[in-house]
Design a protein around this motif. Structure first.
Motif, PDB file in Angstrom:
ATOM      1  N   LEU A 163      10.581  -6.609  21.952  1.00  0.00           N
ATOM      2  CA  LEU A 163      11.417  -6.740  23.147  1.00  0.00           C
ATOM      3  C   LEU A 163      12.694  -5.934  22.926  1.00  0.00           C
ATOM      4  CD1 LEU A 163      10.902 -10.535  23.885  1.00  0.00           C
ATOM      5  CD2 LEU A 163       9.606  -8.589  24.765  1.00  0.00           C
ATOM      6  N   SER A 164      12.509  -4.633  22.727  1.00  0.00           N
ATOM      7  CA  SER A 164      13.632  -3.773  22.343  1.00  0.00           C
ATOM      8  C   SER A 164      14.642  -3.589  23.460  1.00  0.00           C
ATOM      9  CB  SER A 164      13.121  -2.402  21.878  1.00  0.00           C
ATOM     10  OG  SER A 164      12.388  -1.751  22.909  1.00  0.00           O
ATOM     11  N   GLU A 165      14.282  -3.984  24.679  1.00  0.00           N
ATOM     12  CA  GLU A 165      15.216  -3.906  25.796  1.00  0.00           C
ATOM     13  C   GLU A 165      16.206  -5.071  25.817  1.00  0.00           C
ATOM     14  OE1 GLU A 165      11.548  -6.074  27.400  1.00  0.00           O
ATOM     15  OE2 GLU A 165      12.057  -4.565  25.881  1.00  0.00           O
ATOM     16  N   VAL A 166      15.953  -6.103  25.011  1.00  0.00           N
ATOM     17  CA  VAL A 166      16.814  -7.287  24.982  1.00  0.00           C
ATOM     18  C   VAL A 166      17.981  -7.037  24.030  1.00  0.00           C
ATOM     19  CG1 VAL A 166      16.931  -9.745  24.400  1.00  0.00           C
ATOM     20  CG2 VAL A 166      14.904  -8.825  25.557  1.00  0.00           C
ATOM     21  N   GLU A 167      19.164  -7.395  24.450  1.00  0.00           N
ATOM     22  CA  GLU A 167      20.354  -7.223  23.617  1.00  0.00           C
ATOM     23  C   GLU A 167      20.191  -7.936  22.280  1.00  0.00           C
ATOM     24  OE1 GLU A 167      25.105  -8.458  23.585  1.00  0.00           O
ATOM     25  OE2 GLU A 167      23.908  -8.705  25.414  1.00  0.00           O
ATOM     26  N   GLY A 168      20.558  -7.248  21.211  1.00  0.00           N
ATOM     27  CA  GLY A 168      20.429  -7.812  19.872  1.00  0.00           C
ATOM     28  C   GLY A 168      19.174  -7.399  19.141  1.00  0.00           C
ATOM     29  N   SER A 169      18.293  -6.661  19.826  1.00  0.00           N
ATOM     30  CA  SER A 169      17.094  -6.153  19.167  1.00  0.00           C
ATOM     31  C   SER A 169      17.484  -5.041  18.192  1.00  0.00           C
ATOM     32  CB  SER A 169      16.095  -5.626  20.190  1.00  0.00           C
ATOM     33  OG  SER A 169      16.627  -4.483  20.852  1.00  0.00           O
ATOM     34  N   THR A 170      16.581  -4.730  17.266  1.00  0.00           N
ATOM     35  CA  THR A 170      16.808  -3.629  16.338  1.00  0.00           C
ATOM     36  C   THR A 170      15.573  -2.742  16.285  1.00  0.00           C
ATOM     37  OG1 THR A 170      15.922  -4.726  14.374  1.00  0.00           O
ATOM     38  CG2 THR A 170      18.248  -5.108  14.874  1.00  0.00           C
ATOM     39  N   LEU A 171      15.772  -1.546  15.774  1.00  0.00           N
ATOM     40  CA  LEU A 171      14.671  -0.609  15.579  1.00  0.00           C
ATOM     41  C   LEU A 171      14.132  -0.653  14.156  1.00  0.00           C
ATOM     42  CD1 LEU A 171      16.045   2.534  17.484  1.00  0.00           C
ATOM     43  CD2 LEU A 171      14.653   0.639  18.359  1.00  0.00           C
ATOM     44  N   ARG A 172      14.870  -1.298  13.259  1.00  0.00           N
ATOM     45  CA  ARG A 172      14.461  -1.297  11.848  1.00  0.00           C
ATOM     46  C   ARG A 172      15.174  -2.413  11.094  1.00  0.00           C
ATOM     47  NH1 ARG A 172      17.185   3.072  13.256  1.00  0.00           N
ATOM     48  NH2 ARG A 172      15.307   4.369  13.178  1.00  0.00           N
ATOM     49  N   GLY A 173      14.543  -2.837  10.011  1.00  0.00           N
ATOM     50  CA  GLY A 173      15.188  -3.752   9.078  1.00  0.00           C
ATOM     51  C   GLY A 173      14.674  -5.175   9.084  1.00  0.00           C
ATOM     52  N   ARG A 174      14.137  -5.638  10.209  1.00  0.00           N
ATOM     53  CA  ARG A 174      13.660  -7.023  10.264  1.00  0.00           C
ATOM     54  C   ARG A 174      12.190  -7.148   9.857  1.00  0.00           C
ATOM     55  NH1 ARG A 174      16.640  -8.412  16.098  1.00  0.00           N
ATOM     56  NH2 ARG A 174      18.766  -8.402  15.225  1.00  0.00           N
ATOM     57  N   ALA A 175      11.442  -6.093  10.024  1.00  0.00           N
ATOM     58  CA  ALA A 175      10.011  -6.117   9.696  1.00  0.00           C
ATOM     59  C   ALA A 175       9.817  -5.719   8.238  1.00  0.00           C
ATOM     60  CB  ALA A 175       9.248  -5.164  10.618  1.00  0.00           C
ATOM     61  N   LEU A 176       9.369  -6.673   7.429  1.00  0.00           N
ATOM     62  CA  LEU A 176       9.070  -6.432   6.029  1.00  0.00           C
ATOM     63  C   LEU A 176       7.565  -6.275   5.857  1.00  0.00           C
ATOM     64  CD1 LEU A 176      11.317  -9.155   4.349  1.00  0.00           C
ATOM     65  CD2 LEU A 176      11.946  -6.825   5.026  1.00  0.00           C
ATOM     66  N   GLU A 177       7.178  -5.436   4.907  1.00  0.00           N
ATOM     67  CA  GLU A 177       5.756  -5.303   4.594  1.00  0.00           C
ATOM     68  C   GLU A 177       5.572  -5.476   3.090  1.00  0.00           C
ATOM     69  OE1 GLU A 177       4.400  -1.455   5.732  1.00  0.00           O
ATOM     70  OE2 GLU A 177       5.476  -0.422   4.138  1.00  0.00           O
ATOM     71  N   PRO A 178       4.431  -6.025   2.667  1.00  0.00           N
ATOM     72  CA  PRO A 178       4.190  -6.194   1.227  1.00  0.00           C
ATOM     73  C   PRO A 178       3.921  -4.849   0.568  1.00  0.00           C
ATOM     74  CG  PRO A 178       2.230  -6.783   2.466  1.00  0.00           C
ATOM     75  CD  PRO A 178       3.295  -6.503   3.480  1.00  0.00           C
ATOM     76  N   LEU A 179       4.361  -4.700  -0.655  1.00  0.00           N
ATOM     77  CA  LEU A 179       4.005  -3.503  -1.413  1.00  0.00           C
ATOM     78  C   LEU A 179       2.512  -3.531  -1.716  1.00  0.00           C
ATOM     79  CD1 LEU A 179       6.914  -3.169  -4.003  1.00  0.00           C
ATOM     80  CD2 LEU A 179       6.712  -2.148  -1.735  1.00  0.00           C
ATOM     81  N   PRO A 180       1.877  -2.362  -1.796  1.00  0.00           N
ATOM     82  CA  PRO A 180       0.461  -2.328  -2.186  1.00  0.00           C
ATOM     83  C   PRO A 180       0.250  -3.052  -3.516  1.00  0.00           C
ATOM     84  CG  PRO A 180       1.157  -0.180  -1.375  1.00  0.00           C
ATOM     85  CD  PRO A 180       2.399  -1.015  -1.481  1.00  0.00           C
ATOM     86  N   PHE A 181      -0.952  -3.567  -3.698  1.00  0.00           N
ATOM     87  CA  PHE A 181      -1.254  -4.364  -4.883  1.00  0.00           C
ATOM     88  C   PHE A 181      -2.569  -3.902  -5.487  1.00  0.00           C
ATOM     89  CE2 PHE A 181      -3.240  -8.227  -6.777  1.00  0.00           C
ATOM     90  CZ  PHE A 181      -2.325  -8.434  -7.798  1.00  0.00           C
ATOM     91  N   ASP A 182      -2.623  -3.860  -6.801  1.00  0.00           N
ATOM     92  CA  ASP A 182      -3.824  -3.484  -7.522  1.00  0.00           C
ATOM     93  C   ASP A 182      -4.678  -4.732  -7.741  1.00  0.00           C
ATOM     94  OD1 ASP A 182      -5.801  -2.563  -9.187  1.00  0.00           O
ATOM     95  OD2 ASP A 182      -4.454  -1.569 -10.603  1.00  0.00           O
ATOM     96  N   GLY A 183      -5.734  -4.850  -6.965  1.00  0.00           N
ATOM     97  CA  GLY A 183      -6.586  -6.026  -7.039  1.00  0.00           C
ATOM     98  C   GLY A 183      -7.276  -6.204  -8.373  1.00  0.00           C
ATOM     99  N   ARG A 184      -7.338  -5.155  -9.186  1.00  0.00           N
ATOM    100  CA  ARG A 184      -7.982  -5.265 -10.496  1.00  0.00           C
ATOM    101  C   ARG A 184      -7.235  -6.232 -11.407  1.00  0.00           C
ATOM    102  NH1 ARG A 184      -8.320   1.183 -11.467  1.00  0.00           N
ATOM    103  NH2 ARG A 184      -6.114   0.828 -10.926  1.00  0.00           N
ATOM    104  N   LYS A 185      -5.961  -6.458 -11.123  1.00  0.00           N
ATOM    105  CA  LYS A 185      -5.171  -7.384 -11.941  1.00  0.00           C
ATOM    106  C   LYS A 185      -5.690  -8.818 -11.832  1.00  0.00           C
ATOM    107  CE  LYS A 185      -0.664  -6.847 -11.884  1.00  0.00           C
ATOM    108  NZ  LYS A 185       0.725  -6.665 -11.380  1.00  0.00           N
ATOM    109  N   LEU A 186      -6.429  -9.113 -10.757  1.00  0.00           N
ATOM    110  CA  LEU A 186      -6.942 -10.466 -10.544  1.00  0.00           C
ATOM    111  C   LEU A 186      -8.213 -10.750 -11.321  1.00  0.00           C
ATOM    112  CD1 LEU A 186      -6.310 -10.756  -6.719  1.00  0.00           C
ATOM    113  CD2 LEU A 186      -5.389 -12.318  -8.445  1.00  0.00           C
ATOM    114  N   GLY A 187      -8.866  -9.729 -11.847  1.00  0.00           N
ATOM    115  CA  GLY A 187     -10.130  -9.948 -12.529  1.00  0.00           C
ATOM    116  C   GLY A 187     -11.164 -10.541 -11.587  1.00  0.00           C
ATOM    117  N   ALA A 188     -11.862 -11.578 -12.056  1.00  0.00           N
ATOM    118  CA  ALA A 188     -12.904 -12.204 -11.238  1.00  0.00           C
ATOM    119  C   ALA A 188     -12.346 -12.854  -9.987  1.00  0.00           C
ATOM    120  CB  ALA A 188     -13.667 -13.231 -12.063  1.00  0.00           C
ATOM    121  N   ALA A 189     -11.069 -13.236 -10.013  1.00  0.00           N
ATOM    122  CA  ALA A 189     -10.456 -13.889  -8.856  1.00  0.00           C
ATOM    123  C   ALA A 189     -10.288 -12.945  -7.675  1.00  0.00           C
ATOM    124  CB  ALA A 189      -9.101 -14.477  -9.241  1.00  0.00           C
ATOM    125  N   PHE A 190     -10.466 -11.636  -7.886  1.00  0.00           N
ATOM    126  CA  PHE A 190     -10.390 -10.680  -6.780  1.00  0.00           C
ATOM    127  C   PHE A 190     -11.383 -11.047  -5.671  1.00  0.00           C
ATOM    128  CE2 PHE A 190     -12.007  -6.636  -4.914  1.00  0.00           C
ATOM    129  CZ  PHE A 190     -10.867  -6.281  -4.213  1.00  0.00           C
TER     130      PHE A 190
END
Length: 595
Positions: free
Chosen positions: A132-159
């Motif tokens: 809702l970028s038309e609403v006052e107080g909205s932003t174009l960046r900074g509020r949306a976080l994303e997880p860093l990529p992860f190496d599933g091999r670290k989980l072993g069988a739990a992958f």
């Protein structure tokens, strides 16, 4: 390190007692379990399906947390106060202002707590506008976080415990890609940097497939779940899959135990601190779905299968109640459907890749446009249902020409314009040499479609959509084509035969209505009093967004924040329970925290 997972209840001892039991291993539940474990609690995480991850594992993993530790890296002007004003203007009285403040206060703390004490790591997207970028107080960046990529091999069988992504969101037999990877793959013949990036991805995936049924480089929602699972197992959290909670047991202090069921075996578990419900909401509940989402076929839901509402039924029986007043009982996205070779149905959410691009429009049975195609997917789904009350708009029809199909793809048909035969053969993609032929195959009004395309082409030339104001907000333009040469990044002509269409349906992507909780995520009864030892977060709880979808990740963000609050309160409660004598300072601490 060997990461061990309990496979059956026989792996537990008799007369087991846990400080905290979390019901549901999606993003919210796993986060709550991890916070409790970090704070020293003995934690049991119970999941009804064979996988952990829930719908979070299917998602982009975006988490909306204003004013987090990462925000200043891309936007040093935002604050919790600005975000609070934005939510007040966007949501109004559809949710409690006190609950929104609790979310805004807890969210940054939860991110910092997990990052300091676990393998969960986020980053802020450089550009990811509020919807809702038309609403006052909205932003174009900074509020949306994303997880860093992860190496599933670290989980072993739990992958193998992680719910795989939607197959249609992967490439080359299970290789996950995020939005940056897609850009590089599409440009690998045009840019040396993209070629190198793509070559590295492909080489990694080739190595993975020699020993794994899918790629182990995890991104988006799978990366978040992988990081959570790795951290939980490092902390010694007991994880039980294929296990349901059949009963909540109340005592003098509230909920004091649960009965678990696994493979026909039942066992009662004692709980000191509390039970946190995070099972995903009501979307697949046999009765409640029909009552709360009338007319929405369950087959249109792209969510994970564990959202049966069973845990909510137990809470209701214990005196809990559902919230009211939301804009909608669910969050929505337009989806398209296709039968897979194994007989299952692929449900593909149309988030950003096609419907907002120039040269793509959406029409109803009369062949007329009825909405702004670049609106958020939530408002798109609502608009389909509202339009359908007067003119059939379910399904709606996503229309483009050969040039649009080549550049942007259409749903499960990827960009490039090749490999169309199987999609045409099974009817997922419909082709017409002329617009009239396409309309006839879709059984929609020919004159209406011709008029809609003609109007679109005039709008593309002028850059102004006088019907629905397409391309007039920052969010809308972000989902257009930044490289488009026309005057409006969201408007382009449709004219290069042949013409194509896919059918769209309103798919519910998560529950907005759930159990009423307080600012500590304690479930409230019909008198607005907390039910001792019972908490809810994620889609099991009433959405703090009031059924509005103000920005990306507004389910995962509150899920994390209220999971954090629930875990901390339940852990304190467990500590009080284990005191050999009454600890008045702890009692006062809990009392103050509850206020």
């Amino acid at each position: 390190m060997v990461l061990e997972v309990a496979e059956t209840m026989n792996d537990l001892g008799q007369n087991e007692t846990f400080d905290v039991v979390v019901v549901g291993a999606g993003g919210a539940g796993m986060s709550a379990a991890l916070v409790a474990a970090i704070d020293g609690a003995r934690v049991l995480l119970v999941e009804s399906t064979e996988y952990v991850g829930g719908t979070t594992a299917y998602s982009a993993g975006t988490t909306w947390i204003p004013a987090s530790m990462h925000a200043s890296s891309v936007n040093r002007y935002d604050s919790s106060a600005i975000a609070e004003g934005f939510l007040q203007r966007a949501i109004g009285e559809r949710s409690s202002a006190a609950m929104r403040r609790a979310f805004l206060d807890a969210g940054p703390k939860a991110v910092a707590h997990l990052e300091a004490n676990s393998d969960v790591k986020y980053r802020a997207r450089p550009f990811h506008p509020d919807y809702l970028s038309e609403v006052e107080g909205s932003t174009l960046r900074g509020r949306a976080l994303e997880p860093l990529p992860f190496d599933g091999r670290k989980l072993g069988a739990a992958f193998s415990l992680i719910r795989p992504p939607i197959p249609e969101f992967t490439v080359l037999g299970g290789m996950m890609v995020d939005r940056d990877d897609v850009t590089h793959l599409l440009n690998m013949t045009k840019s040396l940097a993209s070629f190198r990036h793509a070559a590295k991805l492909l080489a990694r995936h080739a190595r993975d497939r020699m020993s794994s049924p899918r790629g182990t480089r995890l991104v988006m929602g799978n990366a978040l779940i992988g990081r959570l699972l790795y951290s939980l197992l490092q902390r010694g959290v007991t994880v039980l899959t294929n296990t349901t909670v059949e009963a909540l047991h109340a005592g003098a202090s509230g909920i004091e135990g649960v009965t678990l069921s696994h493979g026909g075996e039942r066992r009662r578990i004692a709980v000191k601190g509390g039970v946190i419900l995070a099972s995903g909401g009501f979307n697949r509940h046999a009765k409640r779905r029909g009552d709360m989402l009338p007319g929405a076929d369950p087959i249109w839901c792209p969510g994970a299968p564990g959202h049966t509402g069973g845990a909510q039924d137990l809470a209701l029986a214990a005196g809990a109640r559902f919230g009211t007043g939301a804009l909608s009982n669910a969050f929505w996205a337009p989806v398209s459907l296709r039968k897979r070779a194994d007989g299952t149905t692929a449900v593909f959410p149309h988030f950003i890749m096609d419907r907002g691009k120039p040269g793509v429009i959406t029409v109803d049975k009369s062949g007329k446009r009825f909405l702004n195609e670049n609106t958020s997917y939530h408002l798109f789904g609502i608009a389909m249902q509202e339009a359908n009350e007067s003119t059939p708009a379910v399904p709606a029809y996503l229309i483009t020409d050969s040039e649009g199909l080549r550049k942007y793809g259409l749903g499960m048909v990827r960009p490039g314009g090749k490999g169309l035969t199987p999609f045409l053969a099974d009817g997922y993609l419909v082709e017409g040499k002329t617009l009239d032929e396409l309309a006839a195959k879709l059984d929609i009004d020919k004159a209406g479609l011709a008029d809609s395309v003609a109007r679109n082409n005039r709008f593309a030339q002028s850059g102004v959509d006088t019907d629905f104001a397409r391309g007039t907000t920052a969010y809308q333009n972000a989902n257009g084509d930044a490289n488009w040469s026309g005057p409006n990044k969201c408007l382009g002509p449709i004219g290069a035969a042949p013409f194509y269409a896919v059918r769209l349906y309103p798919g519910d992507i998560g529950a907005a209505t759930g159990l009423v909780i307080d600012t500590d995520a304690r479930v409230l009864d019909r008198d607005d009093q907390p039910i001792g030892g019972l908490y809810a977060c994620g889609n099991d709880a009433q959405s703090v967004m009031g059924g509005v979808y103000p920005g990306p990740g507004i389910t995962l963000g509150p899920g994390l924040a209220f999971g954090y609050l629930a875990a901390r309160h339940a852990t304190l409660r467990a500590a009080q329970h284990t005191q050999p004598a009454r600890d008045e300072s702890l009692d006062l601490h809990i009392h103050a925290h509850a206020r």
